[in-house]
Write an enzyme that holds these catalytic residues in place. Structure first.
Site, short mmCIF file in Angstrom:
data_model
loop_
_atom_site.label_atom_id
_atom_site.label_comp_id
_atom_site.label_asym_id
_atom_site.label_seq_id
_atom_site.Cartn_x
_atom_site.Cartn_y
_atom_site.Cartn_z
N CYS A 72 0.92 -1.29 -0.06
CA CYS A 72 0.10 0.05 -0.08
C CYS A 72 0.97 1.19 0.09
CB CYS A 72 -1.12 -0.08 1.15
SG CYS A 72 -2.05 1.51 1.11
N ARG A 75 -7.02 -2.63 -11.50
CA ARG A 75 -7.73 -1.31 -12.69
C ARG A 75 -8.43 -1.89 -13.86
NH1 ARG A 75 -3.71 3.01 -13.91
NH2 ARG A 75 -2.53 1.21 -14.20
#
Length: 637
Positions: A383, A508
């Site tokens: 992250c 994505r």
């Protein structure tokens, strides 16, 4: 290459802009022409449907997201006043957020919904008890049929349902379809919910973490690695002397991994000890076949349960819950535990946790192991956001190798399922460190590694480095390594597989086109129609009503997540419009007209047009509704 268009588009002859997708000239247009067409057609459709309630106009207050901000020269300053060409990351940090509860002026009391029971709060209750009064103030129904009633034979939301007309009698009684109710009786479609009993014990800190305590006790007795190596001979001699006196020092899983200075003495029972009989060895843990699978990435905000169900229908093999903070799970936060929920259609499902300390991560792993049903647990060490990185979590773990090792070994010690890890290439853009970390992780007992082919500094501004992923895949063998980054077509997936990775993670790409899993498995480009795409959105809203509820609160929560998803879906360019197939993930779409009005509407990056699409499925938005997406189309360069 030149794009020549006719006079109706207002473009004339123009050279293709760098970073834009190549669309057939006859479909290209200008911003003014595009939005003029969308607005005029929408107003025309509203006029045809005279008598219906007008939708709320949002175009004046919600502007189209700005285009990609180019990096300014060092001597200049951007709008934020930051010198040296620095850009402010996270463009929508201060976006307005309206809770779904705001849209309910006054709700019907739960005691009335549940067969008119007596309200335990009496006169102190702030909710409606008069059904007629509530129905007079309730917003109009969205549709004539209720998805929950038609599917399950009963709607748990009764009169508060925004589709209540489909299952309510004239005297305000809720109907049931007995056959459907019996068919679903005793069937729990969603698992891993947080029980009130467990939540109370977590809040009172009365949950016992026995295995974690064992591991942390050995960890607290450890010194640094150099000192352990120096004392290795002394440890061996001490074990030998203990065994001659009738007692044998037993090395548990954690002790074997960390080799503490002083290990507890355990009396043997014949050739085996209690620890040997109870503790699962690594080879005895549940095994998962990760080989050659399509893995839907754990996506914050958009990777919710309804979205995962859509992707499962299109062929995703592995799904994973959104990143959950280990400290919030240990505190019994309902909103964080909701990220662990699993639908029955998710046959290979894992949860991803984030943390930066061995004690909290080990306890969290034991909590998950004892209370929910998962096939694997994933550690988020990739992250990039500041909130996580600055406290040492996410990508920060890649720079804190010893803490990382203690976390992995501790979680492995308490888990009965495989432990996986997701990492990036490194922290700095030109300083890859994953290749140094992967050989060590193999020794720590990791069952699978996922590598995102970008560093923390890169975020999404450059293409993923698949050559580096290929190198790391060889280093990871025989531990499976999944590659992640820039997969938007089956051709991209084929090139990724040629690098030697064990499988592919899609993030994505699944948000932009969730049918990508079907394309990869069938090796084709799917020129999907706008009506088929609208059916996918309708399916998502139905799953959302089932998950979040069909009352006003549930409808608006479903709408919010739908709009977040639409901020990615608008980037998709239909195959039939492309001059060069396939579309690349780093190419932004220019303004173009679709083959019909709906296709054009779905191509709009205006928030107001996304709201129009949501109104086609979930009815008009409330008067006080506002929305600004969490993500902007800011991944192009």
């Amino acid at each position: 290459m030149e794009n020549t268009t006719d006079g109706t588009t207002g473009k004339g002859t123009d050279v293709a802009v760098k970073g834009e997708a190549a669309i057939k000239p006859e479909f290209l247009t200008t911003k003014e022409t595009f939005h003029g067409f969308i607005d005029s057609e929408w107003q025309g459709s509203k006029t045809e449907n005279a008598g219906e309630k007008d939708t709320v106009e949002t175009e004046e207050s919600l502007e189209e997201p700005e285009a990609k901000k180019l990096k300014v020269e060092p001597e200049e300053k951007n709008k934020t006043g930051k010198p040296d060409g620095k850009r402010l990351r996270g463009q929508n940090k201060s976006r307005p957020h309206t809770k779904p509860t705001t849209y309910d002026e006054k709700r019907l009391c739960l005691s009335v919904i549940r067969d008119n029971r007596e309200c335990p709060f009496g006169d102190k209750c702030h909710f409606h008890h008069d059904v007629a009064e509530y129905m007079a103030s309730k917003p109009a129904d969205i549709g004539e049929t209720c998805y929950l009633y038609d599917t399950f034979g009963k709607c748990a939301y009764g009169l508060t349902c925004r589709f209540a007309g489909g299952h309510t009698t004239p005297d305000f009684q809720t109907m049931e379809n007995t056959n459907l109710v019996q068919a679903y009786e005793g069937r729990n479609q969603v698992k891993n919910s947080l029980s009130k009993e467990l939540q109370n014990r977590l809040r009172k800190r009365s949950v016992a973490f026995e295995k974690s305590a064992e591991y942390l006790k050995t960890l607290s007795n450890n010194r640094d690695r150099k000192e352990l190596q120096a004392n290795g001979d002394a440890c061996a001699a001490e074990v030998s002397s203990d065994s001659t006196s009738g007692e044998q020092r037993v090395s548990t899983g954690a002790e074997a991994q960390s080799c503490p200075d002083k290990q507890p003495l355990v009396k043997t029972i014949g050739p085996l000890t209690d620890a040997d009989a109870i503790k699962l060895r690594q080879c005895e843990k549940k095994q998962v076949d990760f080989q050659d699978k399509l893995y839907l990435a754990p996506l914050t905000t958009c990777g919710n349960l309804p979205f995962r169900r859509v992707c499962k229908r299109f062929g995703a093999d592995i799904t994973c819950g959104e990143m959950a903070m280990c400290t919030n799970l240990l505190q019994g936060q309902q909103s964080e535990w909701a990220l662990l929920k699993r639908h029955e259609s998710e046959d290979l499902f894992g949860v991803q946790v984030e943390g930066c300390f061995p004690d909290t991560m080990t306890r969290c792993a034991e909590l998950i192991n004892n209370n929910i049903v998962v096939d694997f647990v994933d550690i988020n060490s990739g992250c990039p956001i500041d909130l996580v990185y600055k406290k040492g979590g996410g990508c920060g773990l890649m720079t804190r190798t010893r803490k990382f090792e203690q976390i992995v070994k501790g979680m492995n010690y308490v888990l009965d399922v495989p432990l996986t890890v997701k990492i990036r290439t490194g922290v700095q853009e030109k300083s890859n460190t994953a290749h140094k970390l992967i050989p060590e992780m193999k020794n720590w007992g990791v069952s699978m590694i996922t590598l995102h082919g970008r560093s923390r500094e890169q975020r999404y501004t450059k293409l993923a480095d698949w050559d580096y992923i290929s190198t790391c895949s060889k280093l990871a063998s025989p531990v499976p390594l999944f590659g992640n980054g820039d997969i938007l077509s089956y051709e991209d997936a084929m090139k990724a597989r040629d690098t030697g990775v064990s499988g592919i993670m899609i993030a994505r790409g699944a948000l932009i086109k969730p049918w990508i899993f079907t394309e990869i498995k069938e090796s084709r480009h799917w020129d999907i129609s706008s009506s088929e795409r609208l059916d996918i959105l309708r399916e998502f809203t139905n799953f959302g009503l089932e998950h979040w509820g069909s009352d006003t609160r549930g409808v608006e929560k479903t709408r919010t997540f739908l709009l977040e998803w639409l901020s990615f879906l608008c980037r998709y360019i239909p195959v039939g419009l492309l001059e060069r197939v396939p579309q690349k993930i780093n190419e932004r779409p220019p303004y173009y007209m679709g083959r019909n009005y709906l296709e054009s509407l779905m191509a709009s990056q205006n928030v107001g047009d996304w709201i129009r699409i949501s109104e086609m499925l979930l009815g008009p938005v409330p008067k006080n509704f506002s929305f600004l997406p969490k993500h902007k189309a800011n991944a192009y360069k």
